[in-house]
Scaffold this motif. Structure first.
Motif, short mmCIF file in Angstrom:
data_model
loop_
_atom_site.label_atom_id
_atom_site.label_comp_id
_atom_site.label_asym_id
_atom_site.label_seq_id
_atom_site.Cartn_x
_atom_site.Cartn_y
_atom_site.Cartn_z
N SER A 102 0.83 -1.21 0.00
CA SER A 102 0.00 0.00 0.00
C SER A 102 0.86 1.26 0.00
CB SER A 102 -0.92 0.00 1.22
OG SER A 102 -1.91 -1.00 1.11
N LEU A 103 1.92 1.27 0.79
CA LEU A 103 2.80 2.43 0.84
C LEU A 103 3.43 2.71 -0.52
CD1 LEU A 103 4.55 1.88 4.30
CD2 LEU A 103 2.71 3.47 3.77
N GLN A 104 3.80 1.66 -1.22
CA GLN A 104 4.38 1.83 -2.55
C GLN A 104 3.36 2.43 -3.52
OE1 GLN A 104 6.10 -1.83 -3.96
NE2 GLN A 104 7.46 -2.05 -2.19
N ARG A 105 2.15 1.89 -3.51
CA ARG A 105 1.13 2.40 -4.43
C ARG A 105 0.74 3.83 -4.09
NH1 ARG A 105 -0.22 -3.05 -3.91
NH2 ARG A 105 -1.47 -2.63 -2.06
N LEU A 106 0.71 4.15 -2.81
CA LEU A 106 0.35 5.51 -2.38
C LEU A 106 1.52 6.49 -2.51
CD1 LEU A 106 -1.72 4.53 0.77
CD2 LEU A 106 -2.63 5.72 -1.24
N GLN A 107 2.70 5.99 -2.83
CA GLN A 107 3.89 6.82 -3.00
C GLN A 107 4.20 7.64 -1.75
OE1 GLN A 107 4.28 8.81 -6.84
NE2 GLN A 107 2.55 7.64 -7.65
N THR A 108 4.16 6.95 -0.61
CA THR A 108 4.43 7.62 0.66
C THR A 108 5.18 6.66 1.57
OG1 THR A 108 3.42 8.82 2.51
CG2 THR A 108 2.24 6.88 1.71
N ASP A 109 5.85 7.23 2.57
CA ASP A 109 6.58 6.41 3.54
C ASP A 109 5.73 6.04 4.74
OD1 ASP A 109 8.94 6.53 2.05
OD2 ASP A 109 9.51 8.46 2.93
N TRP A 110 4.56 6.68 4.88
CA TRP A 110 3.74 6.46 6.07
C TRP A 110 2.30 6.86 5.80
CZ3 TRP A 110 1.45 10.94 8.04
CH2 TRP A 110 1.95 12.14 7.51
N VAL A 111 1.39 6.28 6.55
CA VAL A 111 -0.01 6.70 6.54
C VAL A 111 -0.40 7.11 7.96
CG1 VAL A 111 -0.71 5.32 4.55
CG2 VAL A 111 -0.82 4.32 6.84
N ASP A 112 -1.40 7.95 8.05
CA ASP A 112 -1.85 8.41 9.36
C ASP A 112 -2.61 7.32 10.10
OD1 ASP A 112 -1.26 11.50 9.36
OD2 ASP A 112 -2.07 11.01 7.38
N LEU A 113 -3.41 6.56 9.37
CA LEU A 113 -4.26 5.53 9.98
C LEU A 113 -4.24 4.29 9.11
CD1 LEU A 113 -6.49 4.62 12.03
CD2 LEU A 113 -8.15 5.71 10.50
N LEU A 114 -3.99 3.15 9.73
CA LEU A 114 -4.05 1.87 9.03
C LEU A 114 -5.13 1.03 9.69
CD1 LEU A 114 -3.31 -1.04 8.02
CD2 LEU A 114 -2.34 0.78 6.63
N GLN A 115 -6.14 0.65 8.92
CA GLN A 115 -7.27 -0.10 9.46
C GLN A 115 -7.22 -1.56 9.02
OE1 GLN A 115 -11.10 2.32 9.18
NE2 GLN A 115 -9.82 3.33 7.65
N ILE A 116 -7.68 -2.44 9.88
CA ILE A 116 -7.85 -3.85 9.52
C ILE A 116 -9.18 -3.97 8.81
CG2 ILE A 116 -8.06 -6.19 10.41
CD1 ILE A 116 -6.37 -5.24 12.84
N HIS A 117 -9.15 -4.44 7.57
CA HIS A 117 -10.31 -4.38 6.68
C HIS A 117 -11.25 -5.57 6.90
CE1 HIS A 117 -11.54 -3.07 2.32
NE2 HIS A 117 -12.52 -2.96 3.19
N ASP A 118 -12.53 -5.28 7.09
CA ASP A 118 -13.56 -6.31 7.20
C ASP A 118 -13.15 -7.42 8.17
OD1 ASP A 118 -15.12 -4.92 5.46
OD2 ASP A 118 -14.79 -6.23 3.74
N ALA A 119 -13.04 -7.04 9.42
CA ALA A 119 -12.52 -7.96 10.44
C ALA A 119 -13.40 -9.19 10.63
CB ALA A 119 -12.38 -7.22 11.77
N GLU A 120 -14.61 -9.17 10.13
CA GLU A 120 -15.47 -10.35 10.26
C GLU A 120 -14.98 -11.51 9.40
OE1 GLU A 120 -17.18 -8.15 6.70
OE2 GLU A 120 -16.37 -7.60 8.68
N ARG A 121 -14.03 -11.27 8.52
CA ARG A 121 -13.53 -12.31 7.63
C ARG A 121 -12.51 -13.23 8.31
NH1 ARG A 121 -10.70 -9.57 3.65
NH2 ARG A 121 -10.94 -11.15 2.05
N THR A 122 -12.18 -12.93 9.55
CA THR A 122 -11.29 -13.80 10.31
C THR A 122 -11.74 -13.82 11.76
OG1 THR A 122 -8.96 -14.33 10.74
CG2 THR A 122 -9.60 -12.01 10.89
#
Length: 303
Positions: A102-122
């Motif tokens: 994700s960092l590579q695609r967003l062309q950034t070294d960091w994001v402010d918030l990283l969320q666990i996506h659709d946690a019901e899937r695990t």
């Protein structure tokens, strides 16, 4: 544009955020140049919260946002994305790889918030023992600032909030005109714990916009239509007369810090921005909405 504090994070966020799913064409064809111009206009007009995920267009949403944020735009916004990837592997290693991609695609070294996506899937155990430790490690490395979790399942969200290890939550179709089931237990709990709250799909996957998503089943669409009939008192225009009250319903809920806009053109963006002026439903109308559908889930009613 209206702003608020994002839970206990200290981030000052616009109440209207830009949602990344439409930017990849997940809900229909889009023009890539128009997307970039829209992102620039959103930032210029005060929107400082952009939410995306690797699963939106198989990474294309992140790539388009990354291109639009070049030349100094990155530092003007609160940028959030989600793990894990398309394969649905919530393991420690997969989570690390998902974020690095994700960092590579967003062309950034960091994001402010990283969320666990659709946690019901695990399982809760996998998240707490694998996914979350991976994100905490990445936070130590300076690749993300805050950690959140997303799912439409309210009991599961409350379980994660009570763990005390998350800074934010994101849900969808749980606080809108025809299903406001998040308001009684979840939202008071997030306020108690100082959790940032993001509301997605406030128009119910197009149901309130009179343009239901193609994947919605006929019985769900019919049930929504029956509820919408009861909301005729809110309509000011035809068609799409519930879009404005639907947006205002969420944008003025104090416990919701960011309501995502699913725009894919500048025209749609401008329409949604006009609703972020601090004006909500009339008190009597809001009370009537709450009375009509108290405790009644519409989408995914068994969760």
């Amino acid at each position: 544009m209206q702003y608020t504090e994002f839970g206990r994070t200290g981030l000052r966020v616009s109440r209207l955020g830009l949602g990344g799913a439409p930017l990849a064409g997940d809900f229909g064809p889009v023009d890539e140049r128009e997307i970039e111009l829209m992102i620039h206009e959103a930032i210029d007009e005060g929107i400082n919260f952009i939410d995306t995920a690797v699963r939106y267009g198989n990474g294309e949403s992140e790539r388009r946002i990354g291109r639009a944020l070049r030349e100094g735009r990155r530092n003007q916004i609160v940028l959030t994305t989600k793990a894990v990837g398309i394969d649905g592997d919530f393991s420690y290693r997969s989570t690390i790889e998902s974020v690095e991609g994700s960092l590579q695609r967003l062309q950034t070294d960091w994001v402010d918030l990283l969320q666990i996506h659709d946690a019901e899937r695990t399982s809760f155990e996998v998240v707490m023992e694998e996914t979350l430790p991976a994100l905490e490690k990445l936070r130590e490395q300076g690749k993300l600032r805050f950690i959140g979790i997303s799912t439409r399942r309210l009991p599961l969200l409350m379980q994660y909030v009570r763990s005390g290890r998350f800074d934010s939550i994101q849900f969808y179709v749980r606080y809108m005109l025809i299903d406001h089931s998040a308001k009684d237990e979840l939202l008071p709990l997030t306020q108690e714990h100082g959790i940032g709250v993001i509301n997605g799909s406030v128009l119910g996957m197009g149901l309130l916009a009179d343009t239901p998503a193609k994947f919605l089943k006929p019985d769900i669409i019919q049930a929504a239509e029956e509820r919408k009939v009861k909301l005729r008192f809110l309509r000011r225009t035809e068609p799409h007369g519930l879009v404005e009250p639907g947006m205002r319903f969420s944008l003025t809920q104090p416990a919701i810090h960011v309501t995502l806009s699913g725009a894919s053109t500048r025209e749609m963006l401008r329409t949604n921005m006009a609703y972020c002026d601090g004006q909500g439903l009339a008190p009597d109308d809001q009370a009537r909405v709450f009375e009509l559908f108290e405790g009644q889930k519409l989408l995914f009613p068994d969760e």
